[in-house]
Scaffold this motif. Structure first.
Motif, PDB file in Angstrom:
ATOM      1  N   ALA A 172       0.830  -1.206   0.000  1.00  0.00           N
ATOM      2  CA  ALA A 172       0.000   0.000   0.000  1.00  0.00           C
ATOM      3  C   ALA A 172       0.866   1.259   0.000  1.00  0.00           C
ATOM      4  O   ALA A 172       0.584   2.226  -0.726  1.00  0.00           O
ATOM      5  N   GLN A 173       1.936   1.257   0.790  1.00  0.00           N
ATOM      6  CA  GLN A 173       2.791   2.440   0.894  1.00  0.00           C
ATOM      7  C   GLN A 173       3.467   2.751  -0.422  1.00  0.00           C
ATOM      8  O   GLN A 173       3.595   3.916  -0.810  1.00  0.00           O
ATOM      9  N   ILE A 174       3.889   1.708  -1.133  1.00  0.00           N
ATOM     10  CA  ILE A 174       4.480   1.938  -2.461  1.00  0.00           C
ATOM     11  C   ILE A 174       3.450   2.591  -3.384  1.00  0.00           C
ATOM     12  O   ILE A 174       3.747   3.559  -4.089  1.00  0.00           O
ATOM     13  N   GLY A 175       2.231   2.076  -3.362  1.00  0.00           N
ATOM     14  CA  GLY A 175       1.186   2.642  -4.209  1.00  0.00           C
ATOM     15  C   GLY A 175       0.810   4.064  -3.835  1.00  0.00           C
ATOM     16  O   GLY A 175       0.511   4.891  -4.705  1.00  0.00           O
ATOM     17  N   ILE A 176       0.834   4.357  -2.546  1.00  0.00           N
ATOM     18  CA  ILE A 176       0.468   5.694  -2.066  1.00  0.00           C
ATOM     19  C   ILE A 176       1.547   6.719  -2.403  1.00  0.00           C
ATOM     20  O   ILE A 176       1.265   7.818  -2.881  1.00  0.00           O
ATOM     21  N   GLU A 177       2.805   6.354  -2.167  1.00  0.00           N
ATOM     22  CA  GLU A 177       3.904   7.322  -2.247  1.00  0.00           C
ATOM     23  C   GLU A 177       4.537   7.444  -3.635  1.00  0.00           C
ATOM     24  O   GLU A 177       5.180   8.448  -3.922  1.00  0.00           O
ATOM     25  N   THR A 205     -10.106   3.385   7.424  1.00  0.00           N
ATOM     26  CA  THR A 205      -9.756   2.980   6.063  1.00  0.00           C
ATOM     27  C   THR A 205      -9.483   1.483   6.020  1.00  0.00           C
ATOM     28  O   THR A 205      -8.777   0.956   6.866  1.00  0.00           O
ATOM     29  N   SER A 206     -10.019   0.807   5.033  1.00  0.00           N
ATOM     30  CA  SER A 206      -9.787  -0.625   4.864  1.00  0.00           C
ATOM     31  C   SER A 206      -8.303  -0.908   4.625  1.00  0.00           C
ATOM     32  O   SER A 206      -7.628  -0.160   3.913  1.00  0.00           O
ATOM     33  N   PRO A 207      -7.767  -2.025   5.185  1.00  0.00           N
ATOM     34  CA  PRO A 207      -6.385  -2.387   4.905  1.00  0.00           C
ATOM     35  C   PRO A 207      -6.212  -3.086   3.551  1.00  0.00           C
ATOM     36  O   PRO A 207      -5.090  -3.421   3.183  1.00  0.00           O
ATOM     37  N   PHE A 208      -7.316  -3.317   2.835  1.00  0.00           N
ATOM     38  CA  PHE A 208      -7.223  -3.888   1.491  1.00  0.00           C
ATOM     39  C   PHE A 208      -6.501  -2.877   0.609  1.00  0.00           C
ATOM     40  O   PHE A 208      -6.964  -1.747   0.416  1.00  0.00           O
ATOM     41  N   ALA A 209      -5.339  -3.268   0.066  1.00  0.00           N
ATOM     42  CA  ALA A 209      -4.422  -2.313  -0.553  1.00  0.00           C
ATOM     43  C   ALA A 209      -5.057  -1.408  -1.614  1.00  0.00           C
ATOM     44  O   ALA A 209      -4.835  -0.184  -1.590  1.00  0.00           O
ATOM     45  N   PRO A 210      -5.854  -1.915  -2.575  1.00  0.00           N
ATOM     46  CA  PRO A 210      -6.424  -1.000  -3.571  1.00  0.00           C
ATOM     47  C   PRO A 210      -7.290   0.099  -2.956  1.00  0.00           C
ATOM     48  O   PRO A 210      -7.234   1.257  -3.387  1.00  0.00           O
ATOM     49  N   TRP A 212      -7.102   1.171   0.230  1.00  0.00           N
ATOM     50  CA  TRP A 212      -6.201   1.978   1.055  1.00  0.00           C
ATOM     51  C   TRP A 212      -5.453   2.990   0.194  1.00  0.00           C
ATOM     52  O   TRP A 212      -5.399   4.190   0.523  1.00  0.00           O
ATOM     53  N   ILE A 213      -4.899   2.514  -0.910  1.00  0.00           N
ATOM     54  CA  ILE A 213      -4.154   3.396  -1.814  1.00  0.00           C
ATOM     55  C   ILE A 213      -5.058   4.507  -2.349  1.00  0.00           C
ATOM     56  O   ILE A 213      -4.705   5.694  -2.317  1.00  0.00           O
ATOM     57  N   VAL A 217      -4.459   8.504  -1.514  1.00  0.00           N
ATOM     58  CA  VAL A 217      -4.114   9.386  -2.645  1.00  0.00           C
ATOM     59  C   VAL A 217      -5.182  10.475  -2.779  1.00  0.00           C
ATOM     60  O   VAL A 217      -4.849  11.654  -3.042  1.00  0.00           O
ATOM     61  N   ARG A 218      -6.432  10.106  -2.552  1.00  0.00           N
ATOM     62  CA  ARG A 218      -7.518  11.105  -2.608  1.00  0.00           C
ATOM     63  C   ARG A 218      -7.320  12.171  -1.541  1.00  0.00           C
ATOM     64  O   ARG A 218      -7.477  13.371  -1.802  1.00  0.00           O
ATOM     65  N   ARG A 219      -6.951  11.748  -0.329  1.00  0.00           N
ATOM     66  CA  ARG A 219      -6.724  12.713   0.755  1.00  0.00           C
ATOM     67  C   ARG A 219      -5.562  13.661   0.422  1.00  0.00           C
ATOM     68  O   ARG A 219      -5.635  14.860   0.697  1.00  0.00           O
ATOM     69  N   GLN A 220      -4.489  13.089  -0.147  1.00  0.00           N
ATOM     70  CA  GLN A 220      -3.358  13.946  -0.520  1.00  0.00           C
ATOM     71  C   GLN A 220      -3.764  14.964  -1.567  1.00  0.00           C
ATOM     72  O   GLN A 220      -3.332  16.107  -1.526  1.00  0.00           O
TER      73      GLN A 220
END
Length: 223
Positions: A172-177, A205-210, A212-213, A217-220
């Motif tokens: 998830a962190q890779i996808g977010i950042e 927020t759900s821990p399911f990676a898609p 979560w990502i 990303v929406r919040r950012q």
């Protein structure tokens, strides 16, 4: 409380023990009954005391070890000492606090990250992945992000719970950042379906990676 003795602290921890709190904690694998807000208040009074922290850790009592992690000097531990502490951290909360409050601030963090990630013990390996996730977010230079995704894609589905959770956080962190890896991270999450049905409280927020990502990303984007 600078001169507080180990016996005095253990007595105070005993007074803070609450059966209802213990019952809740034991459902999560944590064998202590001390409210964490009260534990933090005690740590604030004690302030930093490295010698006392070491003696508290040696008791093997979960509440005492959590307190030790709050009053220690993270940079004062040697590499081998932290390795031994991690392997002796019996409960999830002690393990998590040791990694997040102590190891991440220690100069040996990178050496331990590499050693732990390759360790055959999945709980130890999960600590290595937690440190990798920290680097993905804060210091990605030098990390092979594509290679990390390769390992996650191949191994996360069948990994034991603690290791699977840590690898999923890294995914998830890779996808977010890192926007250039976002589509692949989401695709891996969708295909593996790890934690897809994990119960999530309202407002969390759900821990399911898609999911979560997408949410992070929406919040950012909205800030």
């Amino acid at each position: 409380m600078a001169e507080t003795t180990l016996a005095e602290v253990m007595a105070e921890l005993s007074e803070l023990e609450d059966p209802k709190t213990r019952a809740v904690n034991e459902k999560h694998g944590d064998d202590h009954g001390v409210n964490l807000s009260k534990l933090r208040a005690l740590a604030k009074r004690l302030k930093t005391q490295q010698d006392l922290a070491r003696r508290l850790w040696e008791t093997d009592d979960t509440a005492a070890r959590l307190l030790a992690l709050l009053i220690c000097r993270p940079k004062a531990f040697e590499r081998d000492e932290l390795d031994a502490m991690l392997r002796a951290a019996r409960t999830p909360k002690v393990h998590d606090w040791l990694v997040n409050y102590v190891v991440k601030k220690n100069p040996h963090a990178e050496v331990l990250r590499l050693a732990w990630t390759a360790d055959p013990d999945p709980v130890v390996a999960s600590a290595g992945w937690a440190l990798t996730t920290e680097r993905v977010a804060k210091k990605p230079e030098g990390l092979d992000l594509a290679g990390l995704l390769d390992v996650i894609e191949a191994e996360m589905k069948g990994a034991p719970d603690r290791l699977q959770w840590a690898m999923n956080h890294c995914l998830a962190q890779i996808g977010i950042e890192h926007a250039e890896y976002r589509a692949r991270a989401v695709d891996i999450g969708e295909r593996l379906e790890v934690l897809k049905d994990y119960p999530t409280s309202p407002g969390c927020t759900s821990p399911f990676a898609p999911v979560w990502i997408d949410e992070m990303v929406r919040r950012q984007r909205d800030t």
